[in-house]
Design a protein around this motif. Sequence first.
Motif, PDB file in Angstrom:
ATOM      1  N   ILE A 191       0.993  -1.173  -0.221  1.00 49.35           N
ATOM      2  CA  ILE A 191       0.001   0.170  -0.061  1.00 49.35           C
ATOM      3  C   ILE A 191       0.894   1.314   0.069  1.00 49.35           C
ATOM      4  O   ILE A 191       2.003   1.248   0.415  1.00 49.35           O
ATOM      5  CB  ILE A 191      -0.932  -0.010   1.185  1.00 49.35           C
ATOM      6  N   GLU A 192       0.277   2.279  -0.400  1.00 48.66           N
ATOM      7  CA  GLU A 192       0.937   3.542  -0.408  1.00 48.66           C
ATOM      8  C   GLU A 192       1.621   4.171   1.008  1.00 48.66           C
ATOM      9  O   GLU A 192       2.903   4.283   0.698  1.00 48.66           O
ATOM     10  CB  GLU A 192      -0.036   4.825  -0.932  1.00 48.66           C
ATOM     11  N   ALA A 193       1.260   3.790   2.048  1.00 47.99           N
ATOM     12  CA  ALA A 193       2.018   4.056   3.233  1.00 47.99           C
ATOM     13  C   ALA A 193       3.246   3.189   3.367  1.00 47.99           C
ATOM     14  O   ALA A 193       3.874   3.810   4.084  1.00 47.99           O
ATOM     15  CB  ALA A 193       0.903   3.965   4.417  1.00 47.99           C
ATOM     16  N   GLU A 194       3.137   2.141   3.076  1.00 48.00           N
ATOM     17  CA  GLU A 194       3.985   1.370   3.199  1.00 48.00           C
ATOM     18  C   GLU A 194       5.300   1.648   2.258  1.00 48.00           C
ATOM     19  O   GLU A 194       6.486   1.584   2.668  1.00 48.00           O
ATOM     20  CB  GLU A 194       3.684  -0.267   2.724  1.00 48.00           C
ATOM     21  N   VAL A 195       4.942   1.751   1.031  1.00 51.30           N
ATOM     22  CA  VAL A 195       6.075   2.319   0.008  1.00 51.30           C
ATOM     23  C   VAL A 195       6.543   3.698   0.457  1.00 51.30           C
ATOM     24  O   VAL A 195       7.892   3.669   0.585  1.00 51.30           O
ATOM     25  CB  VAL A 195       5.587   2.608  -1.257  1.00 51.30           C
ATOM     26  N   ASN A 196       5.913   4.423   1.231  1.00 55.38           N
ATOM     27  CA  ASN A 196       6.398   5.749   1.627  1.00 55.38           C
ATOM     28  C   ASN A 196       7.286   5.462   2.575  1.00 55.38           C
ATOM     29  O   ASN A 196       8.458   6.256   2.695  1.00 55.38           O
ATOM     30  CB  ASN A 196       5.211   6.361   2.034  1.00 55.38           C
ATOM     31  N   ARG A 197       6.840   4.762   3.618  1.00 55.13           N
ATOM     32  CA  ARG A 197       7.914   4.340   4.771  1.00 55.13           C
ATOM     33  C   ARG A 197       9.389   3.954   3.905  1.00 55.13           C
ATOM     34  O   ARG A 197      10.412   4.055   4.680  1.00 55.13           O
ATOM     35  CB  ARG A 197       7.112   3.182   5.509  1.00 55.13           C
ATOM     36  N   ILE A 198       9.226   2.909   3.205  1.00 55.52           N
ATOM     37  CA  ILE A 198      10.374   2.367   2.652  1.00 55.52           C
ATOM     38  C   ILE A 198      11.349   3.558   1.881  1.00 55.52           C
ATOM     39  O   ILE A 198      12.623   3.217   2.016  1.00 55.52           O
ATOM     40  CB  ILE A 198      10.054   1.139   1.803  1.00 55.52           C
ATOM     41  N   ILE A 199      10.774   4.271   1.471  1.00 53.48           N
ATOM     42  CA  ILE A 199      11.602   5.349   0.565  1.00 53.48           C
ATOM     43  C   ILE A 199      11.593   6.722   0.849  1.00 53.48           C
ATOM     44  O   ILE A 199      12.091   7.528   0.319  1.00 53.48           O
ATOM     45  CB  ILE A 199      10.985   5.252  -1.034  1.00 53.48           C
ATOM     46  N   LYS A 200      11.054   7.000   2.183  1.00 53.74           N
ATOM     47  CA  LYS A 200      10.909   8.162   2.631  1.00 53.74           C
ATOM     48  C   LYS A 200      11.922   9.422   2.485  1.00 53.74           C
ATOM     49  O   LYS A 200      11.998  10.442   2.170  1.00 53.74           O
ATOM     50  CB  LYS A 200      10.308   8.390   4.018  1.00 53.74           C
ATOM     51  N   ASP A 201      13.000   8.750   2.672  1.00 52.50           N
ATOM     52  CA  ASP A 201      14.151   9.647   2.721  1.00 52.50           C
ATOM     53  C   ASP A 201      14.836   9.967   1.476  1.00 52.50           C
ATOM     54  O   ASP A 201      15.475  11.063   1.289  1.00 52.50           O
ATOM     55  CB  ASP A 201      15.685   8.974   3.529  1.00 52.50           C
ATOM     56  N   LEU A 202      14.256   9.364   0.250  1.00 54.86           N
ATOM     57  CA  LEU A 202      14.531   9.812  -0.865  1.00 54.86           C
ATOM     58  C   LEU A 202      13.923  10.919  -1.360  1.00 54.86           C
ATOM     59  O   LEU A 202      14.126  11.309  -2.620  1.00 54.86           O
ATOM     60  CB  LEU A 202      14.404   8.681  -1.759  1.00 54.86           C
ATOM     61  N   PHE A 203      12.754  11.338  -0.960  1.00 55.50           N
ATOM     62  CA  PHE A 203      11.827  12.432  -1.291  1.00 55.50           C
ATOM     63  C   PHE A 203      12.605  13.692  -1.513  1.00 55.50           C
ATOM     64  O   PHE A 203      12.254  14.693  -2.186  1.00 55.50           O
ATOM     65  CB  PHE A 203      10.564  12.594  -0.504  1.00 55.50           C
TER      66      PHE A 203
END
Length: 417
Positions: A191-203
Amino acid sequence: MKAEIIGVGTEILNGRIINTNAAYIADKLSGLGIDLTFHTTVDDNPAKLVSLLEKALSRSDLVFTTGGLGPTVDDITLYAIGSALSRPLVFKENIKKDIETYFKKRSLKAIPEDTMRQAHIPKGARWFRNKVGTAPGIATEYGKKLVISLPGPPRELIPIFEKGLIPYLKRKGFAGNCWKKTRRILIVGLIEAEVNRIIKDLFSSGPNIILGIYAHPGEVELVLTSKGNTEKAALLAIAKIEKKIRQRLGNYIYGQDHDTLESVVGRLLTRKKKTIATAESCTGGLISNKITDISGSSRYFKMGVITYSNKSKVKMLGVSEKTLKKYGAVSKEVAIEMAGGVRKLANSNIGLAVTGIAGPSGGTKKKPVGLVFIAACGARKKLVRRHKFAGTRGEIKHRTSIAALDLVRVICGPLLP
Ligand code: ATP
């Protein structure tokens, strides 16, 4: 180079017409390396348009207007541009001839008098021929800035933009001094929240790269956009972040750019020389419809059956009555027997089956709406997954089809380059 778009028209402001022109122009400008900073919409009100044009010219190099170039009294765009730029409107004989040709070609004899209002453009402006309508596209220079006026109907705007305007913008040096590249990375199973958690620092990877995350039913899309002085620099900036994303998300990434799950599954089956057959209950044929959306799918898709009733599951797929009685139609045991059954019936390498409750009625405490079992059977492997999807009947069917196609990816194994 900063640009903005002003959509002109009461019907756009009140939402009766969706502003597809802005979406189209935004996409084109991105490809031309021009930064789009604002979209605004204004109704057919001359004073409001004049003040919006003044504002736009104070902050942008390129101002696009769409619509309001027609011959009627509510077509106010050129009047407003003339007023904002202090330019008189002047009559152009060649535009008049174009309008006459347009009428002649369509065997329209009398040209309404007001039509010739469209042969007037701001003094010193350049115009672009409109072969499918009467209002030309117009580019009015204002110091180092440029106001571009385009007719509202997309079938008129698009050819003017592509044939006349793009070469003009390049010639004038408004485009091409900055390269912009994009890459879509497509994810399934998280889900979106899970993807976000994994790549958050790359934003926050740097000023020249933007990472966007977008959730769609059953899928997540990442969009990487980079800017660079050269094409190589823009591509390199994307490649650096993409590598990190791929390392972290692994096989949850099913494709990129224009891929779809069904096109990727099609490629996978073709490369692995495998055939597939489907047995669908709650999706009612949606999975086979998706598989056959891909041209050339006859190479790997052997058969799709919709076995909605218990009887048909028994008769067509050989699901045992005992299993149905003991576990019910919506169960992992039945899903496995359905997948095995259709594999045998079609003599395919893989059998794929779904059974579930799409709702809104038919759910129970033990078996609620959205409960779905998906099974895939190969020669050696048998996989089954239990899902509990949320949403409307349509959404549950859609999510089931996505998860089913994803299971085909799993049973086939990774697609090595
Ligand atoms: P023409 O007189 O040649 O039709 P125009 O420039 O006067 O062109 P408008 O009268 O503003 O255009 O709009 C005509 C039609 O074009 C609208 O009814 C709508 O169907 C379409 N249109 C206008 N603006 C947009 C927009 N921003 N996005 C999509 N369609 C649009």
